[in-house]
Design an enzyme around this catalytic site. Sequence first.
Site: not given
Lengths: 321, 326
Positions: B59, B128
């Site tokens: 990321e 999440h």
Amino acid sequence: MQYTAEFLTKIYRDLYSVRVFEEKQVELYALGKVPGHIHSGIGEEGSCTGVMATRKEGDFVKISHRPVGAGLLAGTPLETMFAELMGRVGGNALGLGGVLHMTSLEKGMVGFSGTLGCDAPVAVGAGLTIQMNGTDNVSYVFYGDGTSNRGPVHEAMNLAAIWKLPVLFVCNNNQYAISTPTSFSSPVPNPGADRAAGYGMPSRVADGTDPLSVYEAAQELVDYIRAGNGPAVLECKMCRMRGHFEGDQQKYRDLSVVEQWKDQDCVAKMEKYLIDNEVLTAEEIAAIRGEVAAKMDAAIALAEQSPEPTPEDLYRNLYAE
Amino acid sequence: MQMTYLQAIGDALKEEMRRDDKILIFGEDVAEFGNIFGVTRGMLEEFGPQRVRNTSISETAIIGAALGAAVTGLRPVAELMYADFTMVAFSELFHCVPKWRFMNGAEYKMPLVVRCAMGSSFGAGSEHSNCVESLFMHSPGMTIICPTTPYDAKGLLKSAIRSDNPILFCEHKQLYQTKGDVPEGDYTIPIGVADIKRPGKDVTVIAVGLMVRRALEAAEMLEKEGISVEVIDPRTLVPFDKETVFNSIRKTHHVVIAEESNKTAGIGAELAAMIQEEMYDELDGPISRVAALDIPMPYNITLEKHVIPDAAKIAQAVRAQVERWK
């Protein structure tokens, strides 16, 4: 390798220019004209000088915090650099970015993150632009032995390698990350070069106190990159001659070892080489020194005429129109 | 024509990529897989592997590379999959992307969109399910867009891609399969303009993301009780459309803020403080916040529903305003 006198003179002029920039930085800081902290790169000019000599039009570069004077090798105007350094509105970022942000996009500098390592992936992004444009340009990124341990550097190397991007990672190993010696922070002797294998990249180790050694190793890797083979790593060995920042007492290291490194001073060695090989005379070297110093002083004088930024300037660059 | 929020986002990406070959997308699993939700399905086939790129699970490198590509002439749309993963690249997203131009100078433009999927989605758990917008509201320079309808999603994503400023584009996972009207052809929606999703006169509800739908449900329920609710969807959190919100408050004099993220230091905290500073004389009661409980998102679905505000909780907050202060 055989060099022309013109090339060697240019290398010397570049090397000495970065040296003087670094010295002037220290002087201005001591006079209280520079906010924050500076990180002198005196003694480390050989790496950027040798590497940048392999650049061509359209290449991108991301310099490191040491020496920041390397930006002048990209062609960033000196008065802009000094104005930014001193927090004046004439700086490239209106004096709001500072010592770690003396950059010029026009000259191919992609900018600078003050959080070291964050911009290794930025250089990869510049490499992506080069690949999309289909040219044989290179994106250069300088970082240090300390930064070599950061995650973004490793992620950047991995992404550059899997996308086969034209990136040259240049690790300036000056043996210290603030107070932490490389022998402690890295489990391998060459924190730049030894990591390359993990990403399938070729690497070279060069003597960072010798711009010609650096140039030769860099040129070999740059040729490989320009041919479309993907990224590579160059590690330049040297010693940080001053503290991490000005005022650092350096109680964490044996300064007699640093003294010994003075025999390896890149500027003194280069001058000896030029005289021994009859490229330049001592008088010619003195003349170049004078020219460089005069140019630097003129730029500082111009930068000092630049006013301080005002509260209105705070909002000028936050958003593009 | 009717289409899903997911299709609208995919169409915006494809239409923009057809218009400008400087635009490319990259992220984890965006190519063959077409993104884990299917947003980028078919794009690899249409645009090829140079412009639709898978990345490693990296990321920080995704965001850093997008930044580097943006300042050197491309117009990348980077994808981070879950909004939660913005935290992996927090330094890049908080320090570098929004502040690069300020720190390095006006030469540096940042035509960069970071797409991510936010919010709860039935048992995705505490790493999440996050809504991260309020964290980035604290980083000057970042534009933050949270569309809630297919129409808004398409028009705002097109504007985001055409902008020279960095944009965090938060898509809600529970909205991907919702449908709505989207006009044929090209259109954009200006960044920084709120939308009154339902006009009303008694109480102003400022709702963000999934809470817009729930606020609309609450407004339906309350109408039967004789309470008229105006539901405002800011659509863009930064820059925030104060004018639309303030005009509504001048009419209703009561404010409820509904959001899905944790209440403490959330979007509602900032909006409530800003409104009381600038609109105190117009308020006839305290500003209410309806937000997630200050707890990590539980995996158990019954408790997930308990943690996040539903229409009944929003309705209760509106009712309390009317009963106590009106």
